[in-house]
Enzyme design. Structure first.
Site, PDB file in Angstrom:
ATOM      1  N   ASP A  28     -82.954 -50.870  80.898  1.00 18.13           N
ATOM      2  CA  ASP A  28     -82.975 -49.455  81.310  1.00 18.13           C
ATOM      3  C   ASP A  28     -83.749 -49.295  82.668  1.00 18.13           C
ATOM      4  O   ASP A  28     -84.583 -49.749  82.731  1.00 18.13           O
ATOM      5  CB  ASP A  28     -83.724 -48.686  79.988  1.00 18.13           C
ATOM      6  CG  ASP A  28     -83.626 -47.281  79.941  1.00 18.13           C
ATOM      7  OD1 ASP A  28     -82.486 -46.766  80.847  1.00 18.13           O
ATOM      8  OD2 ASP A  28     -84.461 -46.489  79.713  1.00 18.13           O
ATOM      9  N   HIS A  45     -77.518 -49.939  89.637  1.00 15.71           N
ATOM     10  CA  HIS A  45     -76.476 -50.492  88.781  1.00 15.71           C
ATOM     11  C   HIS A  45     -76.457 -52.161  89.544  1.00 15.71           C
ATOM     12  O   HIS A  45     -76.780 -53.298  88.708  1.00 15.71           O
ATOM     13  CB  HIS A  45     -75.277 -50.172  88.380  1.00 15.71           C
ATOM     14  CG  HIS A  45     -75.389 -49.146  87.476  1.00 15.71           C
ATOM     15  ND1 HIS A  45     -76.243 -48.906  86.402  1.00 15.71           N
ATOM     16  CD2 HIS A  45     -75.001 -47.719  87.549  1.00 15.71           C
ATOM     17  CE1 HIS A  45     -76.132 -47.822  85.940  1.00 15.71           C
ATOM     18  NE2 HIS A  45     -75.228 -47.014  86.468  1.00 15.71           N
ATOM     19  N   LEU A 139     -78.564 -72.310  76.353  1.00 17.82           N
ATOM     20  CA  LEU A 139     -78.741 -71.097  76.204  1.00 17.82           C
ATOM     21  C   LEU A 139     -77.524 -70.109  75.788  1.00 17.82           C
ATOM     22  O   LEU A 139     -76.564 -70.493  76.094  1.00 17.82           O
ATOM     23  CB  LEU A 139     -79.392 -70.293  77.282  1.00 17.82           C
ATOM     24  CG  LEU A 139     -79.390 -68.664  77.354  1.00 17.82           C
ATOM     25  CD1 LEU A 139     -80.537 -68.215  76.392  1.00 17.82           C
ATOM     26  CD2 LEU A 139     -79.521 -68.152  78.819  1.00 17.82           C
TER      27      LEU A 139
END
Length: 258
Positions: A28, A45, A139
């Site tokens: 955020d 962004h 991962l």
């Protein structure tokens, strides 16, 4: 002293796991980061994608098994069309530019969220990322795209209701495990810790069911500023938490004496 050693020492002294198995990130603050610098939201962004790359590399180095990122919520479609297109373009570039590196680093990509109404080019892109990396064993990067936790739970309820209607399940058999098995994350362990940047302290329709016993770490920094040091700091805080899962633990002094 290495970061992993710091986490291990903090955890050992408290009798908790050295590192979380599953970390979830609410990324955020991109827009606010850009606004504070007089830049267009798109630049925030774009810098956020760079922060995502740093987070993935840190998760690999810290031997985290699962990293879930809230990349695009079901509610994000209501943003201005230009911004939505920019976000989708960044997703496209991230997968096109980073998929080879993820694959080379043995990262498995999983995508959760509704796909039925996605444009074919976006749906195909997400499918490609999963297929290319499906055999990897390092991962697991879980990308929450077009995801909403309430929508996910509602879909699970519909699936169970359909099973009852068809006589394949009785209402008495519906329990927490039955619901979990119908969620997008059925084969993914619940998050141990959820980290949110920007100082906001809410889940925003993210992993509501799965977060039942997660620890929360809220960081004041905006997402584009997130880096390895921020990840380590959040995990050090997690390492100092006592996770009781509703149980009552003996006083720490008593445990030490034993």
């Amino acid at each position: 002293m290495a970061e992993g050693e710091i986490l291990d020492m903090a955890a050992t002294s408290l009798g908790v796991p050295a590192a979380p198995r599953h970390v979830a990130l609410i990324m955020d603050g991109n827009g606010r980061w850009a606004a504070a610098r007089g830049l267009p939201r798109f630049e925030g962004h774009r810098r956020g994608v760079e922060a995502l790359r740093r987070a993935v590399r840190a998760a690999i180095d810290l031997e985290i098994s699962y990293l879930t990122v809230y990349s695009f919520s079901a509610e994000n479609w209501s943003r201005p069309r230009e911004e939505v297109q920019s976000l989708l373009g960044l997703l496209h570039r991230f997968i096109r530019n980073d998929l080879a590196e993820l694959h080379a680093n043995n990262v498995r990509v999983r995508v959760i969220g509704a796909r039925d109404d996605l444009a074919p080019e976006i749906a195909d892109l997400l499918k490609e990322a999963e297929q290319v990396t499906e055999a990897n064993t390092g991962l697991t990067l879980v990308v929450a795209f077009n995801y909403g936790a309430r929508q996910e739970i509602a879909a699970a309820a519909r699936a169970l209701a359909q099973m009852v209607a068809e006589g394949r399940l009785s209402p008495q058999e519906i329990d927490a495990d039955a619901i979990s098995a119908q969620l997008d994350t059925a084969d993914i362990p619940d998050p141990d810790v959820i980290i949110r940047t920007s100082g906001e302290q809410r889940l925003s329709n993210f992993l509501l069911w799965q977060a039942a016993y997660a620890e929360f770490v809220f960081l004041p920094i905006l997402w584009p500023d997130f880096d390895r040091a921020a990840m380590v700091a959040a995990l050090e805080e997690y390492a100092h938490r006592e996770r009781r899962f509703g149980r009552v633990e003996a006083p720490r002094s008593a445990k030490t004496a034993s």
